[in-house]
Design a protein around this motif. Structure first.
Motif, PDB file in Angstrom:
ATOM      1  N   GLU A  81       0.809  -1.219   0.000  1.00  0.00           N
ATOM      2  CA  GLU A  81       0.000   0.000   0.000  1.00  0.00           C
ATOM      3  C   GLU A  81       0.840   1.266   0.000  1.00  0.00           C
ATOM      4  OE1 GLU A  81      -3.332   0.228   2.633  1.00  0.00           O
ATOM      5  OE2 GLU A  81      -3.687  -1.928   2.483  1.00  0.00           O
ATOM      6  N   GLN A  82       2.019   1.211   0.598  1.00  0.00           N
ATOM      7  CA  GLN A  82       2.858   2.405   0.689  1.00  0.00           C
ATOM      8  C   GLN A  82       3.940   2.362  -0.383  1.00  0.00           C
ATOM      9  OE1 GLN A  82       4.490   3.144   4.545  1.00  0.00           O
ATOM     10  NE2 GLN A  82       5.516   5.006   3.926  1.00  0.00           N
ATOM     11  N   GLN A 112       7.426   3.243  -1.972  1.00  0.00           N
ATOM     12  CA  GLN A 112       8.756   3.494  -1.421  1.00  0.00           C
ATOM     13  C   GLN A 112       9.748   3.689  -2.566  1.00  0.00           C
ATOM     14  OE1 GLN A 112       9.815   0.455   1.504  1.00  0.00           O
ATOM     15  NE2 GLN A 112       7.644  -0.065   1.599  1.00  0.00           N
ATOM     16  N   GLY A 125       5.542  -1.000  -3.692  1.00  0.00           N
ATOM     17  CA  GLY A 125       4.305  -0.240  -3.852  1.00  0.00           C
ATOM     18  C   GLY A 125       4.043   0.265  -5.258  1.00  0.00           C
ATOM     19  N   SER A 162       2.783   4.452  -8.071  1.00  0.00           N
ATOM     20  CA  SER A 162       1.653   3.869  -7.347  1.00  0.00           C
ATOM     21  C   SER A 162       0.352   4.293  -8.002  1.00  0.00           C
ATOM     22  CB  SER A 162       1.660   4.342  -5.886  1.00  0.00           C
ATOM     23  OG  SER A 162       1.352   5.724  -5.831  1.00  0.00           O
ATOM     24  N   LYS A 215      -0.663   7.362  -7.579  1.00  0.00           N
ATOM     25  CA  LYS A 215      -1.056   8.534  -6.797  1.00  0.00           C
ATOM     26  C   LYS A 215      -0.108   9.691  -7.119  1.00  0.00           C
ATOM     27  CE  LYS A 215      -2.550   5.515  -3.059  1.00  0.00           C
ATOM     28  NZ  LYS A 215      -2.123   4.966  -1.761  1.00  0.00           N
ATOM     29  N   GLU A 259       3.871  10.072  -6.222  1.00  0.00           N
ATOM     30  CA  GLU A 259       4.456   8.771  -5.879  1.00  0.00           C
ATOM     31  C   GLU A 259       4.974   8.093  -7.141  1.00  0.00           C
ATOM     32  OE1 GLU A 259       1.974   7.804  -1.806  1.00  0.00           O
ATOM     33  OE2 GLU A 259       1.662   6.487  -3.518  1.00  0.00           O
TER      34      GLU A 259
END
Length: 132
Positions: free
Chosen positions: A68-69, A71, A100, A117, A119, A122
């Protein structure tokens, strides 16, 4: 875009563990303008000027769970490891999932790969070196 040539390049490059700049150069010569690989299901869509080809890479088996995160440092480290040790494509895809990355896009004309990601903010972008 020559779809049969793209299929051949995709298969042979993974079997023979070509360095990515060679794979890139071969895909460019086959008429690929860009492509996008989804990490979770390992699907790639190759885009030509007036056609496209979707490929299920199928080498990873079940769908991967993407962290989910996002990196960015883990993306960079995973890429370096894959480039230096020429690890299998499946290991590369797993590293990107763990970092991610939902998908990566390759823009042939700009010689850039964007790992993201999905987003805003990101992303990790990498220039593609020339093949020698």
């Amino acid at each position: 875009m020559n779809i049969e040539e793209v299929k051949r390049i995709s298969k042979v490059s993974k079997l023979e563990k070509w360095p990515y700049p060679r794979t890139f150069q071969e895909l460019l010569a086959a008429g690929v303008v860009s492509y996008r690989t989804s990490i979770a299901n390992n699907q790639t869509v190759f885009m030509g000027e007036d056609n496209q080809y979707e490929e299920s890479n199928g080498t990873t088996g079940a769908a991967l769970e993407v962290a989910e995160q996002f990196q960015g440092d883990a993306v960079r480290q995973g890429l370096q490891h894959h480039q230096q040790h020429r690890t299998p494509f499946t290991a590369f895809i797993q590293d990107m999932a763990d970092a991610g990355v939902q998908y990566y896009e390759v823009r042939m004309k700009e010689r850039l790969i964007n790992y993201t990601s999905g987003k805003p903010g990101e992303t990790y972008e990498e220039a593609i070196p020339p093949f020698e």
